[in-house]
Write an enzyme that holds these catalytic residues in place. Structure first.
Site, PDB file in Angstrom:
ATOM      1  N   CYS A  43      -8.010 -18.911  18.929  1.00 32.21           N
ATOM      2  CA  CYS A  43      -9.362 -18.993  19.495  1.00 32.21           C
ATOM      3  C   CYS A  43     -10.157 -17.721  19.220  1.00 32.21           C
ATOM      4  O   CYS A  43     -11.287 -17.760  18.736  1.00 32.21           O
ATOM      5  CB  CYS A  43      -9.266 -19.255  20.998  1.00 32.21           C
ATOM      6  SG  CYS A  43     -10.871 -19.259  21.794  1.00 32.21           S
ATOM      7  N   CYS A  48     -12.414 -20.648  17.901  1.00 29.73           N
ATOM      8  CA  CYS A  48     -13.643 -20.847  18.673  1.00 29.73           C
ATOM      9  C   CYS A  48     -14.651 -19.704  18.566  1.00 29.73           C
ATOM     10  O   CYS A  48     -15.828 -19.935  18.305  1.00 29.73           O
ATOM     11  CB  CYS A  48     -13.324 -21.012  20.163  1.00 29.73           C
ATOM     12  SG  CYS A  48     -11.680 -21.578  20.561  1.00 29.73           S
ATOM     13  N   LYS A  51     -16.036 -18.833  15.047  1.00 23.68           N
ATOM     14  CA  LYS A  51     -16.791 -20.026  14.636  1.00 23.68           C
ATOM     15  C   LYS A  51     -18.144 -20.076  15.314  1.00 23.68           C
ATOM     16  O   LYS A  51     -19.170 -20.304  14.674  1.00 23.68           O
ATOM     17  CB  LYS A  51     -15.992 -21.284  14.980  1.00 23.68           C
ATOM     18  CG  LYS A  51     -16.761 -22.551  14.751  1.00 23.68           C
ATOM     19  CD  LYS A  51     -16.138 -23.703  15.474  1.00 23.68           C
ATOM     20  CE  LYS A  51     -16.440 -23.682  16.956  1.00 23.68           C
ATOM     21  NZ  LYS A  51     -15.679 -24.693  17.705  1.00 23.68           N
ATOM     22  N   TYR A 179     -13.661 -32.487  14.426  1.00 22.49           N
ATOM     23  CA  TYR A 179     -14.745 -31.598  14.858  1.00 22.49           C
ATOM     24  C   TYR A 179     -14.812 -30.325  14.023  1.00 22.49           C
ATOM     25  O   TYR A 179     -15.894 -29.802  13.762  1.00 22.49           O
ATOM     26  CB  TYR A 179     -14.656 -31.309  16.360  1.00 22.49           C
ATOM     27  CG  TYR A 179     -13.642 -30.277  16.788  1.00 22.49           C
ATOM     28  CD1 TYR A 179     -14.006 -28.946  16.969  1.00 22.49           C
ATOM     29  CD2 TYR A 179     -12.313 -30.622  17.046  1.00 22.49           C
ATOM     30  CE1 TYR A 179     -13.088 -27.992  17.370  1.00 22.49           C
ATOM     31  CE2 TYR A 179     -11.389 -29.679  17.444  1.00 22.49           C
ATOM     32  CZ  TYR A 179     -11.778 -28.368  17.605  1.00 22.49           C
ATOM     33  OH  TYR A 179     -10.867 -27.423  18.000  1.00 22.49           O
ATOM     34  N   GLU A 183     -18.120 -29.156  12.095  1.00 19.98           N
ATOM     35  CA  GLU A 183     -18.732 -27.862  12.434  1.00 19.98           C
ATOM     36  C   GLU A 183     -18.904 -26.983  11.196  1.00 19.98           C
ATOM     37  O   GLU A 183     -19.966 -26.387  10.983  1.00 19.98           O
ATOM     38  CB  GLU A 183     -17.869 -27.136  13.472  1.00 19.98           C
ATOM     39  CG  GLU A 183     -17.919 -27.797  14.835  1.00 19.98           C
ATOM     40  CD  GLU A 183     -16.990 -27.182  15.861  1.00 19.98           C
ATOM     41  OE1 GLU A 183     -17.236 -27.371  17.058  1.00 19.98           O
ATOM     42  OE2 GLU A 183     -16.003 -26.515  15.484  1.00 19.98           O
ATOM     43  N   GLY A 263      -6.535 -31.503   9.887  1.00 15.41           N
ATOM     44  CA  GLY A 263      -5.657 -31.545  11.048  1.00 15.41           C
ATOM     45  C   GLY A 263      -4.823 -30.290  11.165  1.00 15.41           C
ATOM     46  O   GLY A 263      -4.746 -29.487  10.233  1.00 15.41           O
ATOM     47  N   HIS A 437     -38.126 -30.754  35.008  1.00 13.51           N
ATOM     48  CA  HIS A 437     -39.094 -31.172  34.001  1.00 13.51           C
ATOM     49  C   HIS A 437     -39.862 -29.979  33.459  1.00 13.51           C
ATOM     50  O   HIS A 437     -40.217 -29.087  34.230  1.00 13.51           O
ATOM     51  CB  HIS A 437     -40.072 -32.166  34.641  1.00 13.51           C
ATOM     52  CG  HIS A 437     -41.064 -32.725  33.684  1.00 13.51           C
ATOM     53  ND1 HIS A 437     -40.698 -33.615  32.695  1.00 13.51           N
ATOM     54  CD2 HIS A 437     -42.394 -32.508  33.544  1.00 13.51           C
ATOM     55  CE1 HIS A 437     -41.784 -33.928  31.994  1.00 13.51           C
ATOM     56  NE2 HIS A 437     -42.822 -33.266  32.487  1.00 13.51           N
ATOM     57  N   GLU A 442     -33.161 -33.904  31.795  1.00 13.70           N
ATOM     58  CA  GLU A 442     -33.714 -34.760  32.844  1.00 13.70           C
ATOM     59  C   GLU A 442     -33.481 -36.243  32.530  1.00 13.70           C
ATOM     60  O   GLU A 442     -33.434 -37.078  33.421  1.00 13.70           O
ATOM     61  CB  GLU A 442     -35.200 -34.484  33.078  1.00 13.70           C
ATOM     62  CG  GLU A 442     -36.118 -34.872  31.950  1.00 13.70           C
ATOM     63  CD  GLU A 442     -37.582 -34.503  32.246  1.00 13.70           C
ATOM     64  OE1 GLU A 442     -38.133 -35.048  33.211  1.00 13.70           O
ATOM     65  OE2 GLU A 442     -38.157 -33.673  31.518  1.00 13.70           O
TER      66      GLU A 442
HETATM   67  C1  LIG Z   1     -11.557 -23.338  13.533  1.00 17.06           C
HETATM   68  C2  LIG Z   1     -11.188 -23.663  14.947  1.00 17.06           C
HETATM   69  C3  LIG Z   1     -12.167 -23.804  15.892  1.00 17.06           C
HETATM   70  C4  LIG Z   1     -11.838 -24.095  17.211  1.00 17.06           C
HETATM   71  N1  LIG Z   1     -12.841 -24.237  18.111  1.00 17.06           N
HETATM   72  C5  LIG Z   1     -12.553 -24.510  19.389  1.00 17.06           C
HETATM   73  C6  LIG Z   1     -13.580 -24.619  20.353  1.00 17.06           C
HETATM   74  O1  LIG Z   1     -14.769 -24.496  20.036  1.00 17.06           O
HETATM   75  N2  LIG Z   1     -13.238 -24.860  21.638  1.00 17.06           N
HETATM   76  C7  LIG Z   1     -11.934 -25.009  22.024  1.00 17.06           C
HETATM   77  O2  LIG Z   1     -11.664 -25.208  23.209  1.00 17.06           O
HETATM   78  N3  LIG Z   1     -10.917 -24.922  21.126  1.00 17.06           N
HETATM   79  C8  LIG Z   1     -11.209 -24.673  19.826  1.00 17.06           C
HETATM   80  N4  LIG Z   1     -10.196 -24.553  18.906  1.00 17.06           N
HETATM   81  C9  LIG Z   1      -8.810 -24.795  19.343  1.00 17.06           C
HETATM   82  C10 LIG Z   1      -8.217 -23.567  20.023  1.00 17.06           C
HETATM   83  O3  LIG Z   1      -8.368 -22.444  19.194  1.00 17.06           O
HETATM   84  C11 LIG Z   1      -6.757 -23.805  20.336  1.00 17.06           C
HETATM   85  O4  LIG Z   1      -6.624 -24.995  21.072  1.00 17.06           O
HETATM   86  C12 LIG Z   1      -6.149 -22.662  21.158  1.00 17.06           C
HETATM   87  O5  LIG Z   1      -6.267 -21.450  20.484  1.00 17.06           O
HETATM   88  C13 LIG Z   1      -4.681 -22.958  21.454  1.00 17.06           C
HETATM   89  O6  LIG Z   1      -4.112 -21.884  22.128  1.00 17.06           O
HETATM   90  P1  LIG Z   1      -2.545 -21.645  22.051  1.00 17.06           P
HETATM   91  O7  LIG Z   1      -2.270 -20.521  23.012  1.00 17.06           O
HETATM   92  O8  LIG Z   1      -1.813 -22.901  22.226  1.00 17.06           O
HETATM   93  O9  LIG Z   1      -2.257 -21.194  20.553  1.00 17.06           O
HETATM   94  P2  LIG Z   1      -2.904 -20.069  19.656  1.00 17.06           P
HETATM   95  O10 LIG Z   1      -4.162 -19.549  20.212  1.00 17.06           O
HETATM   96  O11 LIG Z   1      -2.917 -20.623  18.293  1.00 17.06           O
HETATM   97  O12 LIG Z   1      -1.853 -18.885  19.734  1.00 17.06           O
HETATM   98  C14 LIG Z   1      -0.569 -18.976  19.152  1.00 17.06           C
HETATM   99  C15 LIG Z   1      -0.156 -17.599  18.701  1.00 17.06           C
HETATM  100  O13 LIG Z   1       1.233 -17.610  18.405  1.00 17.06           O
HETATM  101  C16 LIG Z   1       1.477 -16.761  17.293  1.00 17.06           C
HETATM  102  N5  LIG Z   1       2.781 -17.160  16.755  1.00 17.06           N
HETATM  103  C17 LIG Z   1       3.119 -18.346  16.185  1.00 17.06           C
HETATM  104  N6  LIG Z   1       4.437 -18.366  15.926  1.00 17.06           N
HETATM  105  C18 LIG Z   1       4.940 -17.169  16.344  1.00 17.06           C
HETATM  106  C19 LIG Z   1       6.253 -16.612  16.353  1.00 17.06           C
HETATM  107  N7  LIG Z   1       7.316 -17.305  15.927  1.00 17.06           N
HETATM  108  N8  LIG Z   1       6.403 -15.354  16.834  1.00 17.06           N
HETATM  109  C20 LIG Z   1       5.344 -14.648  17.297  1.00 17.06           C
HETATM  110  N9  LIG Z   1       4.102 -15.137  17.320  1.00 17.06           N
HETATM  111  C21 LIG Z   1       3.894 -16.399  16.859  1.00 17.06           C
HETATM  112  C22 LIG Z   1       0.286 -17.036  16.388  1.00 17.06           C
HETATM  113  O14 LIG Z   1       0.089 -15.984  15.474  1.00 17.06           O
HETATM  114  C23 LIG Z   1      -0.838 -17.159  17.409  1.00 17.06           C
HETATM  115  O15 LIG Z   1      -1.475 -15.922  17.629  1.00 17.06           O
HETATM  116  C24 LIG Z   1     -10.483 -24.245  17.585  1.00 17.06           C
HETATM  117  C25 LIG Z   1      -9.476 -24.098  16.626  1.00 17.06           C
HETATM  118  C26 LIG Z   1      -9.818 -23.806  15.325  1.00 17.06           C
HETATM  119  C27 LIG Z   1      -8.729 -23.656  14.304  1.00 17.06           C
END
Ligand SMILES: Cc1cc2nc3c(=O)[nH]c(=O)nc-3n(C[C@H](O)[C@H](O)[C@H](O)COP(=O)(O)OP(=O)(O)OC[C@H]3O[C@@H](n4cnc5c(N)ncnc54)[C@H](O)[C@@H]3O)c2cc1C
Length: 460
Positions: A43, A48, A51, A179, A183, A263, A437, A442
């Protein structure tokens, strides 16, 4: 001496992991969090936040165009991609530092390394080879963008690279219909690129209300994004100064960049999960119960790696609920119903609750209130655009079970209407609310006659 090195080991310092680590530490747990890339996760670093900054940048071009009808002359406006990226990087670095500081303040130990699971209570940090014994392990390691297995895929980018391009592509072909694809198509177009969006389905934004899907696509096309449906990129050819995206129908589309936003797959491979017996589902996501516990009792999982609803606020809420459940003595389930969400396309989308189709499958009677209008601002700007608003109401209870908006500030509007929907507001409650308004919002409280009625009453 304690039996374990830490009470909680979190893999992944993204939205969910950071929240879980901080809240668990606040409950008194000894916590270590491993991050292999940058603290803040998808994020903050490449999702997010960057972006939305690029979306803001892209919208200035429309502002300049619209200004003329209001008497302004805006001449000589120029855009510089490296300036935008450098400023964006500075802000992301500031946020990353804030995340580091917050974790440190909460006494969470950060291991800047990839972590893998060795057994149900042992981790290994690949950077140093150190082993850590943890009473509980939390998988918060997110997901990654998928590339198709086609010739030339190595020349393509995903959203990860899109934030770091050395220059703005003059022409970009994007494959995807979700999305993120929509975007990026809109933001690159707003910044001046020639954009072709290729999607294999018959409409973009699968899962959204059909009216929203059609409306967004036709607005995008109206603004100049080329949308090709029912097609895929079959191969990518690299030429001296450009790429060629070759579609399955044989069409060639020259481009400076080809991007896939088709995806994201949960990060479940090569971290030892199979060997420990953590179960994954057919979509490759970690299977968890309502308290985010996996099939291995000492291992929990939250956020995108579980693929329940891949959104930041959901990952954060799941992380918080996990920490309260396991370390706070307060078992907490996350309610995944009526989660408001936005698409920062141009125009923007804001939705909460059921689509018309889903409501028809669930409710005996459904009333649809729908309006489409030219926003006041467009009267002087001359922009050919229409705002769509739609309420889906359960005819038996009068409850508003869905709200769908396409238009400026839809994301802001849906955050607030989301409260009403979550509280169980009825259509009568909306009708009783006086309008502000003149606003676009509205319309949400002034739609009096249903445009469609399904079910019992319709049959009478
Ligand atoms: C381009 C884009 C735009 C988005 N826009 C939005 C939005 O507008 N609004 C919204 O709500 N969501 C948005 N999302 C989705 C959102 O970013 C994710 O849903 C959210 O970040 C998920 O959080 P998380 O903690 O599950 O994983 P992440 O935030 O992905 O964190 C996982 C972390 O684990 C680390 N990692 C992975 N494997 C290992 C390992 N083995 N050892 C150590 N570290 C590791 C990774 O480096 C990463 O930093 C967007 C996603 C993308 C790709």
């Amino acid at each position: 001496m304690a039996e374990y090195d830490v009470d909680l080991f979190v893999i992944g310092a993204g939205s969910g992991g950071v929240r879980a680590a901080r809240v668990a530490a606040g409950h008194g747990a000894r916590v270590m969090i491993a991050e292999e890339y940058r603290v803040g996760g998808t994020c903050v670093i490449r999702g997010c936040v960057p972006k939305k900054l690029l979306v803001y940048a892209s919208r200035f071009s429309h502002e300049f165009e619209d200004a003329a009808g209001f008497g302004w002359t805006v001449s000589g406006a120029k855009f510089d991609w490296p300036t935008l990226i450098a400023n964006k990087d500075k802000e992301i670095a500031r946020l990353e530092a804030a995340y580091h500081a917050n974790l440190a303040r909460a006494s969470v130990e950060i291991a800047e390394s990839r972590a893998v699971v060795e057994d149900a209570r042992t981790l290994r940090l690949l950077k140093t080879g150190a082993r850590v014994h943890a009473e509980t392990i939390l998988l918060a390691n997110g997901a990654h963008p998928v590339l198709p297995l086609i010739p030339g895929a190595e020349h393509a980018i995903t959203s990860n690279e899109a934030f770091q391009l050395a220059e703005l592509p003059r022409r970009i072909v994007i494959q995807g219909g979700g999305y993120i694809a929509a975007e990026f198509a809109c933001l690159f177009h707003g910044l001046g690129a020639d954009v072709t969006l290729v999607h294999r389905g018959d409409e973009i934004l699968r899962g959204f209300d059909d009216d929203v899907r059609e409306h967004v696509r036709s607005e995008m096309v109206g603004r100049g994004v080329k949308v090709i449906l029912g097609q895929t990129i079959a191969s990518i050819e690299k030429q001296a100064h450009a790429l060629q995206a070759v579609l399955a129908n044989g069409e060639h589309h020259p481009a400076d960049q080809v991007m896939f936003a088709i995806g994201r797959a949960p990060n479940i491979k090569n971290i030892g999960l199979e060997a420990v017996g953590v179960q994954a589902n057919a979509a490759g996501a970690v299977v968890v119960d309502e308290y985010s516990r996996s099939s291995v009792p000492s291992i929990y999982a939250i956020g995108d790696v579980t693929n329940r609803l891949a959104l930041t606020p959901v990952a954060i809420r799941e992380g918080h609920a996990f920490a309260d459940t396991v370390f706070g003595g307060k078992p907490t389930r996350v309610d995944h119903v009526n989660v408001p969400t936005a698409v920062f396309s141009e125009p923007e989308v804001g939705v909460v609750g059921l689509t018309e189709t889903a409501a028809r499958a669930r409710c005996r009677t459904v009333h649809i209130y729908r309006t489409e209008f030219r926003p006041l601002r467009a009267t002087l700007s001359g922009r050919r655009t229409r705002t769509l608003m739609k309420l889906v109401v359960d005819g038996d209870t009068d409850r508003v079970v869905g709200c769908h908006i396409v238009g400026p500030d839809a994301g802001e509007m849906i955050q607030l209407l989301g409260i009403a929907v979550k509280m169980g507001a009825t259509k009568a409650d909306l009708d009783a609310t006086l309008a502000v308004h003149p606003t676009a919002a509205e319309e949400l409280v002034t739609m009096h006659a249903p445009s469609k009625v399904y079910g019992r009453e319709a049959a009478q």
